[in-house]
Write a protein that holds these residues in place. Sequence first.
Motif, PDB file in Angstrom:
ATOM      1  N   ALA A  33       0.842  -1.210   0.000  1.00 45.44           N
ATOM      2  CA  ALA A  33       0.000   0.000   0.000  1.00 45.44           C
ATOM      3  C   ALA A  33       0.877   1.260   0.000  1.00 45.44           C
ATOM      4  O   ALA A  33       0.590   2.236  -0.699  1.00 45.44           O
ATOM      5  CB  ALA A  33      -0.925  -0.012   1.211  1.00 45.44           C
ATOM      6  N   LEU A  34       1.965   1.209   0.752  1.00 39.22           N
ATOM      7  CA  LEU A  34       2.885   2.359   0.794  1.00 39.22           C
ATOM      8  C   LEU A  34       3.571   2.547  -0.562  1.00 39.22           C
ATOM      9  O   LEU A  34       3.710   3.670  -1.048  1.00 39.22           O
ATOM     10  CB  LEU A  34       3.921   2.158   1.901  1.00 39.22           C
ATOM     11  CG  LEU A  34       3.385   2.242   3.335  1.00 39.22           C
ATOM     12  CD1 LEU A  34       4.360   1.593   4.318  1.00 39.22           C
ATOM     13  CD2 LEU A  34       3.123   3.685   3.750  1.00 39.22           C
ATOM     14  N   GLU A  35       3.980   1.429  -1.152  1.00 41.96           N
ATOM     15  CA  GLU A  35       4.597   1.495  -2.497  1.00 41.96           C
ATOM     16  C   GLU A  35       3.668   2.187  -3.473  1.00 41.96           C
ATOM     17  O   GLU A  35       4.097   2.924  -4.350  1.00 41.96           O
ATOM     18  CB  GLU A  35       4.853   0.076  -3.034  1.00 41.96           C
ATOM     19  CG  GLU A  35       6.077  -0.619  -2.496  1.00 41.96           C
ATOM     20  CD  GLU A  35       7.362   0.062  -2.947  1.00 41.96           C
ATOM     21  OE1 GLU A  35       7.429   0.455  -4.117  1.00 41.96           O
ATOM     22  OE2 GLU A  35       8.274   0.202  -2.105  1.00 41.96           O
ATOM     23  N   ALA A  36       2.365   1.917  -3.324  1.00 43.78           N
ATOM     24  CA  ALA A  36       1.395   2.473  -4.269  1.00 43.78           C
ATOM     25  C   ALA A  36       0.969   3.894  -3.901  1.00 43.78           C
ATOM     26  O   ALA A  36       0.200   4.503  -4.640  1.00 43.78           O
ATOM     27  CB  ALA A  36       0.175   1.562  -4.336  1.00 43.78           C
ATOM     28  N   GLY A  37       1.442   4.404  -2.750  1.00 43.21           N
ATOM     29  CA  GLY A  37       1.174   5.823  -2.478  1.00 43.21           C
ATOM     30  C   GLY A  37       0.468   6.165  -1.185  1.00 43.21           C
ATOM     31  O   GLY A  37       0.208   7.339  -0.928  1.00 43.21           O
ATOM     32  N   VAL A  38       0.135   5.172  -0.342  1.00 41.07           N
ATOM     33  CA  VAL A  38      -0.453   5.517   0.962  1.00 41.07           C
ATOM     34  C   VAL A  38       0.584   6.289   1.778  1.00 41.07           C
ATOM     35  O   VAL A  38       1.748   5.906   1.831  1.00 41.07           O
ATOM     36  CB  VAL A  38      -0.899   4.235   1.716  1.00 41.07           C
ATOM     37  CG1 VAL A  38      -1.138   4.505   3.196  1.00 41.07           C
ATOM     38  CG2 VAL A  38      -2.154   3.659   1.082  1.00 41.07           C
ATOM     39  N   ARG A  39       0.136   7.396   2.404  1.00 42.47           N
ATOM     40  CA  ARG A  39       1.072   8.232   3.179  1.00 42.47           C
ATOM     41  C   ARG A  39       0.552   8.567   4.570  1.00 42.47           C
ATOM     42  O   ARG A  39       1.088   9.454   5.238  1.00 42.47           O
ATOM     43  CB  ARG A  39       1.349   9.549   2.416  1.00 42.47           C
ATOM     44  CG  ARG A  39       2.082   9.354   1.099  1.00 42.47           C
ATOM     45  CD  ARG A  39       3.530   8.903   1.324  1.00 42.47           C
ATOM     46  NE  ARG A  39       4.227   8.621   0.079  1.00 42.47           N
ATOM     47  CZ  ARG A  39       4.323   7.419  -0.487  1.00 42.47           C
ATOM     48  NH1 ARG A  39       3.770   6.346   0.097  1.00 42.47           N
ATOM     49  NH2 ARG A  39       4.975   7.244  -1.615  1.00 42.47           N
ATOM     50  N   MET A  40      -0.484   7.878   4.992  1.00 46.82           N
ATOM     51  CA  MET A  40      -1.046   8.153   6.323  1.00 46.82           C
ATOM     52  C   MET A  40      -1.652   6.852   6.833  1.00 46.82           C
ATOM     53  O   MET A  40      -2.553   6.292   6.197  1.00 46.82           O
ATOM     54  CB  MET A  40      -2.101   9.252   6.189  1.00 46.82           C
ATOM     55  CG  MET A  40      -2.727   9.696   7.481  1.00 46.82           C
ATOM     56  SD  MET A  40      -3.741  11.173   7.140  1.00 46.82           S
ATOM     57  CE  MET A  40      -4.485  11.433   8.743  1.00 46.82           C
ATOM     58  N   VAL A  41      -1.123   6.380   7.967  1.00 44.03           N
ATOM     59  CA  VAL A  41      -1.508   5.055   8.452  1.00 44.03           C
ATOM     60  C   VAL A  41      -1.833   5.131   9.942  1.00 44.03           C
ATOM     61  O   VAL A  41      -1.081   5.733  10.714  1.00 44.03           O
ATOM     62  CB  VAL A  41      -0.345   4.046   8.262  1.00 44.03           C
ATOM     63  CG1 VAL A  41      -0.711   2.667   8.813  1.00 44.03           C
ATOM     64  CG2 VAL A  41       0.061   3.944   6.789  1.00 44.03           C
ATOM     65  N   GLN A  42      -2.930   4.512  10.304  1.00 42.75           N
ATOM     66  CA  GLN A  42      -3.234   4.356  11.731  1.00 42.75           C
ATOM     67  C   GLN A  42      -3.004   2.903  12.121  1.00 42.75           C
ATOM     68  O   GLN A  42      -3.600   2.001  11.518  1.00 42.75           O
ATOM     69  CB  GLN A  42      -4.694   4.732  12.003  1.00 42.75           C
ATOM     70  CG  GLN A  42      -5.060   4.619  13.474  1.00 42.75           C
ATOM     71  CD  GLN A  42      -6.571   4.681  13.697  1.00 42.75           C
ATOM     72  OE1 GLN A  42      -7.105   3.992  14.560  1.00 42.75           O
ATOM     73  NE2 GLN A  42      -7.273   5.475  12.916  1.00 42.75           N
TER      74      GLN A  42
END
Length: 211
Positions: A33-42
Amino acid sequence: MLPQSPAPLPRLYLLTDRHHTQQRPLASVLGQALEAGVRMVQIREKDLDTRQLIDLVQHLLPLIRQHHGKVFVNDRVDLALALDADGVHLRSESLPLPIARRMLGGNRLIGLSVHSAEEVKYAENEGADFVVLGPIFETPSKQPYGHPLGLHILETACQGSRLPIFAIGGIKTKQVPAVLASGAYGIAVISSILQAPDIQNSTRELLSQLA
Ligand code: TZP
């Protein structure tokens, strides 16, 4: 020189739930998900004890930071501080917002889960940085909150507040335009990323709707 205003929050907020990854390791799903662009995680693993949660946050935090993502710890102000997360995500049974703010100071972010337009106002008055409002649609991920609020309540909440509002609950790519048209700042999701057969593809689809 003028003081720098803080960078705007990303518009896609991913909540973890390792029981919803289709038996895939959470770190691997999150990595994609981060590789694909997620930049905010809870990090939201409510059934872990304190030691297990510390281990998990210490494991995931460097991965999220490598991708320049913001990390929020669900409920645990103490762990957000001790482990140097970007902020905490509070729920109704967490420490009250003013107390969490006193502990965290002004440099860390506080998000709050809310379920009505009135709670959005409360969060704004008490100094939250953003709220997550839902469930907007029907979702198997969150039965206890009962009936979906619907887009009308989202719209009312957005009209009555200047806080960034993330809509949550049953949000897939095809719902994003209506959610944004209701005034939401962004979306918060669990299953549309964590359960996706192709995590990168689903993340990119969500992001492209949010762009
Ligand atoms: N709060 C309201 S609905 C929900 C939470 C944590 C679950 C959202 O999960 P999904 O799978 O994105 O519908």
